[in-house]
Design a protein around this motif. Structure first.
Motif, short mmCIF file in Angstrom:
data_model
loop_
_atom_site.label_atom_id
_atom_site.label_comp_id
_atom_site.label_asym_id
_atom_site.label_seq_id
_atom_site.Cartn_x
_atom_site.Cartn_y
_atom_site.Cartn_z
N CYS A 125 -37.70 44.52 7.36
CA CYS A 125 -38.40 45.61 7.27
C CYS A 125 -39.18 45.30 8.51
O CYS A 125 -39.43 44.37 8.89
N PRO A 126 -39.42 46.34 9.15
CA PRO A 126 -40.05 46.42 10.65
C PRO A 126 -41.53 45.78 10.35
O PRO A 126 -41.99 46.23 9.45
N SER A 127 -42.05 45.23 11.45
CA SER A 127 -43.43 44.75 11.55
C SER A 127 -44.07 45.87 11.64
O SER A 127 -43.93 46.95 12.03
N ASP A 128 -45.75 45.60 11.52
CA ASP A 128 -46.64 46.64 11.81
C ASP A 128 -46.51 47.14 13.13
O ASP A 128 -46.57 48.44 13.20
N VAL A 129 -46.42 46.17 14.18
CA VAL A 129 -46.63 46.75 15.47
C VAL A 129 -45.09 47.84 15.60
O VAL A 129 -45.28 48.74 16.29
N GLU A 130 -43.99 47.33 15.20
CA GLU A 130 -42.79 47.95 15.18
C GLU A 130 -43.14 49.50 14.60
O GLU A 130 -42.59 50.24 15.14
N TRP A 131 -43.65 49.44 13.29
CA TRP A 131 -44.19 50.83 12.72
C TRP A 131 -44.66 51.65 13.45
O TRP A 131 -44.64 52.75 13.65
N ASP A 132 -45.77 50.98 14.16
CA ASP A 132 -46.67 52.03 14.81
C ASP A 132 -45.81 52.36 16.29
O ASP A 132 -46.14 53.66 16.39
N LYS B 18 -33.14 48.12 12.03
CA LYS B 18 -33.78 47.63 10.70
C LYS B 18 -33.98 48.71 9.78
O LYS B 18 -33.89 48.50 8.52
N ILE B 19 -34.54 49.88 10.36
CA ILE B 19 -34.61 50.95 9.38
C ILE B 19 -33.19 51.49 8.55
O ILE B 19 -33.41 51.75 7.22
N ARG B 20 -32.18 51.49 9.33
CA ARG B 20 -30.87 51.74 9.04
C ARG B 20 -30.54 50.73 7.78
O ARG B 20 -29.90 51.30 6.77
N GLY B 21 -30.69 49.55 8.22
CA GLY B 21 -30.37 48.53 7.13
C GLY B 21 -31.07 48.65 5.88
O GLY B 21 -30.81 48.29 4.68
N SER B 22 -32.44 48.77 6.04
CA SER B 22 -33.37 49.14 4.86
C SER B 22 -33.05 50.17 4.02
O SER B 22 -32.85 49.96 3.01
N ILE B 23 -32.44 51.34 4.50
CA ILE B 23 -32.03 52.18 3.71
C ILE B 23 -30.72 52.02 3.02
O ILE B 23 -30.44 52.23 1.87
N ARG B 24 -29.92 51.38 3.49
CA ARG B 24 -28.63 50.86 3.02
C ARG B 24 -28.89 49.73 1.91
O ARG B 24 -28.36 50.21 0.99
N TYR B 25 -30.01 49.13 2.05
CA TYR B 25 -30.15 48.12 1.18
C TYR B 25 -30.72 48.73 -0.07
O TYR B 25 -30.33 48.54 -1.26
N VAL B 26 -31.73 49.70 0.19
CA VAL B 26 -32.07 50.27 -1.12
C VAL B 26 -31.11 51.15 -1.87
O VAL B 26 -31.38 51.30 -3.04
#
Length: 655
Positions: free
Chosen positions: A390-397, A319-327
């Motif tokens: 975007c990762p959820s709050d639990v995932e970010w934690d 999810k983080i990798r996909g988020s960076i690619r999107y930005v």
């Protein structure tokens, strides 16, 4: 040609130094160059260049008073100070001189060709070429490439071009000579040898077993040399692998002088270690009954735990990798994201970046930076209907917690690679910190996190069970620490059981000390042929150590009664040496060897244990070591010769 009406042309446009040996004569519309030594006539046209004139001067029989070096002296002198950095040129000259000294070959009359006032050595040049190929890993068939052949012919027309088969034969000859030099050196070492075992692979899937010797030499320098690079069949059993290793040990004649072997932290290596240790123990060749023989790679166990952490992060990392690619997909989205970052006050000095999946530390960096933009990603998802990963709050934690694990692993691994030749004393405090943190992580209330920590701790404890004794003995030999780290960390790890564990370490230290004391006694009496090796009386088939065990015990007991302190007692009673960044433990033992003659012998063997065997350039790699494409296509004997000779030549140039 009738030269009656020819005239000598003197022109300031004739810049080449070859015109010092030629007269340029014009007859009608034609220009010819006449050698001042043999009067031979060559083309002197401006369109013909001067290469043919230089070549003639090399072969000119009457031109005996001027050598090739003088031919270009004027040109080089002119360039000097105008184009060249003198410091750089001096360093280059020193490097060339070093190569000339180290690579000197025997000369035969048939190999040496006289030209002018100098000589050309065909054999010397041929072996210089072979060494160049070995040293830099060039393909053998480069000698048959058109560009290379043209370059060599223009550079030195007297050099007889060789085939790839000839170069291969020269490389094998170099390997044979270098191997004998290494063998002689290993036979004269003042201490014992520790080995590392690595697996390599070629692009076609062929596997190779690489044996590397590690030792501390008479100058107290830590060295290593590849001994074997052997092709192995994937169908080979552990029994076959142990047989291959034992044959290599006996071929090098180091089976009687082995201290430890370092393998990867995989259970598949257990049977190999057991068989080798059993063979050596039968002849009583191992120190401390083999308790310090089995060592597993510290960097490897850290890497295994890091892979567990990355696997637990897998979905969140995607999810983080996909988020960076999107930005980063367009300038518009990037500007929108930057505006959101400014809005939430989450500005960071570090820019978002994608990772290299082949380097696990780069994934850690990518995720750690993304955490700085956690709020911005959440707000972007609220305002952009297209972005939904975007990762959820639990995932970010969870990402935050697991990233802290990776941060520790990266930091510890960097300590392992801080030094080009790390000694065994460096590892105990770092690995104890890892163990301490693993125990804390297992207490996490989140089952997802605690189960990951338990999985990692299980791997670490398996490593610890095999290697903690070696690590503890090594740190005891660090005058800045001695037994203090063992006392401190064991109290944390084992509670009421700590005194027993500490006692086990000290008993091992005393046993090892007594063994080295016996060896030194034999040396002092002139009965031992090799310090730190298996001491035998000339012509005797029995181990002298067995016959004098009772006597050594008597000496040890009476010495204690007499109140005479041993090296070990004096060392442990003296204050700790101050800790500083410039401390060099090998130099410390070199200086203090006269004060602690027995303990310094022990330090030489223990500190040379390769606790970690991963090279600096492969520390964070997720894959194994791969053989070069050009070399992997050759036969196994040639591959071994090239890999070993390359390592030996490089280490010789670096020494």
């Amino acid at each position: 040609m009738d030269m009656s009406d020819a005239v000598i042309v003197k022109s300031t446009r004739l810049k080449s130094v070859v015109w010092n040996d030629f007269d340029r004569i014009k007859k009608g519309d034609k220009c010819i160059a006449v050698c001042r030594h043999c009067k031979k006539k060559l083309s002197g046209s401006s369109t013909s260049g001067t290469s043919h004139l230089r070549n003639h001067l090399i072969r000119c029989q009457r031109r005996s008073n001027l050598g090739i070096p003088q031919l270009f002296a004027a040109r080089e002198k002119k360039k000097e100070g105008t184009y060249l950095n003198l410091d750089q040129e001096q360093k280059k000259d020193e490097a060339f001189n070093l190569v000339n000294i180290r690579f000197e070959q025997e000369q035969t009359k048939d190999d040496i060709i006289n030209y002018g006032s100098g000589n050309f050595d065909q054999r010397r040049s041929r072996f210089d070429l072979a060494r160049m190929i070995i040293l830099h890993g060039y393909p053998l068939d480069m000698v048959e490439h058109v560009g290379f052949r043209v370059f060599v012919k223009n550079l030195q027309p007297l050099f007889e071009l060789v085939t790839s088969e000839r170069v291969e034969a020269d490389c094998m000859e170099i390997y044979g000579k270098e191997k004998q030099k290494v063998k002689d050196m290993l036979g004269k070492l003042p201490g014992k040898i520790s080995l590392t075992v690595d697996m390599w692979a070629s692009l076609d899937g062929t596997e190779y077993l690489c044996l590397t010797a590690h030792y501390i030499d008479e100058s107290w320098q830590l060295n290593k040399k590849i001994l074997n690079f052997i092709v192995v069949d994937s169908s080979h059993t552990e029994d076959k692998h142990s047989e291959i290793i034992m044959e290599s040990l006996m071929d090098w004649d180091i089976d009687r002088n082995l201290f430890s072997m370092t393998f990867d932290s995989y259970s598949t290596n257990d049977n190999v270690v057991f068989r080798i240790r059993d063979r050596l123990s039968q002849n009583k060749l191992l120190s401390c009954d083999g308790q310090l023989f089995d060592v597993r790679c510290a960097a490897n166990v850290i890497n295994m735990m890091s892979q567990d952490a990355l696997e637990a992060l897998c979905e969140m990392t995607d999810k983080i990798r996909g988020s960076i690619r999107y930005v980063k997909s367009s300038q518009v989205i990037q500007e929108k994201f930057n505006s959101i970052v400014h809005q939430v006050g989450g500005e960071s000095r570090r820019c978002l970046c994608l990772d290299n999946p082949l380097q696990w530390n780069s994934t850690y960096v990518m995720v750690e930076i993304a955490l700085d933009y956690r709020d911005a990603f959440a707000l972007l998802q609220e305002n952009d209907p297209v972005y939904a990963m975007c990762p959820s709050d639990v995932e970010w934690d969870r990402v935050n917690i697991i990233t802290s694990y990776l941060k520790l692993f990266v930091g510890v691994t960097n300590v392992f690679t801080r030094f080009k030749s790390p000694t065994a004393n460096l590892y105990f405090p770092e690995l104890c910190e890892v163990y301490s943190q693993l125990n804390e992580w297992c207490k996490n209330a989140d089952d997802y996190i605690s189960s990951l920590a338990l999985k990692m701790r299980s791997k670490f404890e398996e490593y610890w069970m095999r290697c903690s004794l070696s690590l503890a003995v090594a740190v005891m030999l660090d005058p800045r620490f001695k037994m203090k780290p063992v006392d401190y960390y064991y109290a944390q790890f084992f509670g009421s059981g700590a005194p027993g564990r500490i006692s086990d370490v000290f008993e091992c230290v005393k046993t090892l000390y007594n063994e080295h004391s016996t060896c030194l006694a034999y040396v002092d009496q002139g009965l031992a042929w090799q310090v730190g090796g298996s001491s035998r009386l000339p012509g005797s088939g029995r181990d002298l150590r067995d016959r004098l065990t009772g006597f050594d015990k008597f000496l040890h007991e009476t010495t204690e009664i007499d109140g005479t302190k041993s090296d070990l007692d004096k060392y442990l009673e003296e204050p700790l040496f101050p800790r500083n960044a410039e401390f060099d433990i090998l130099n410390w033992w070199k200086v203090h060897a006269p004060r602690y003659p027995i303990l310094s012998m022990m330090a030489r063997n223990v500190l040379g244990i390769p606790v970690s065997k991963v090279p600096i350039d492969s520390t964070f790699n997720t894959g194994g070591r791969v053989l070069d494409r050009d070399w992997s296509s050759m036969n196994p004997a040639t591959i071994q010769a090239l890999m070993c000779a390359q390592d030996w030549i490089r280490s010789e140039l670096e020494s």
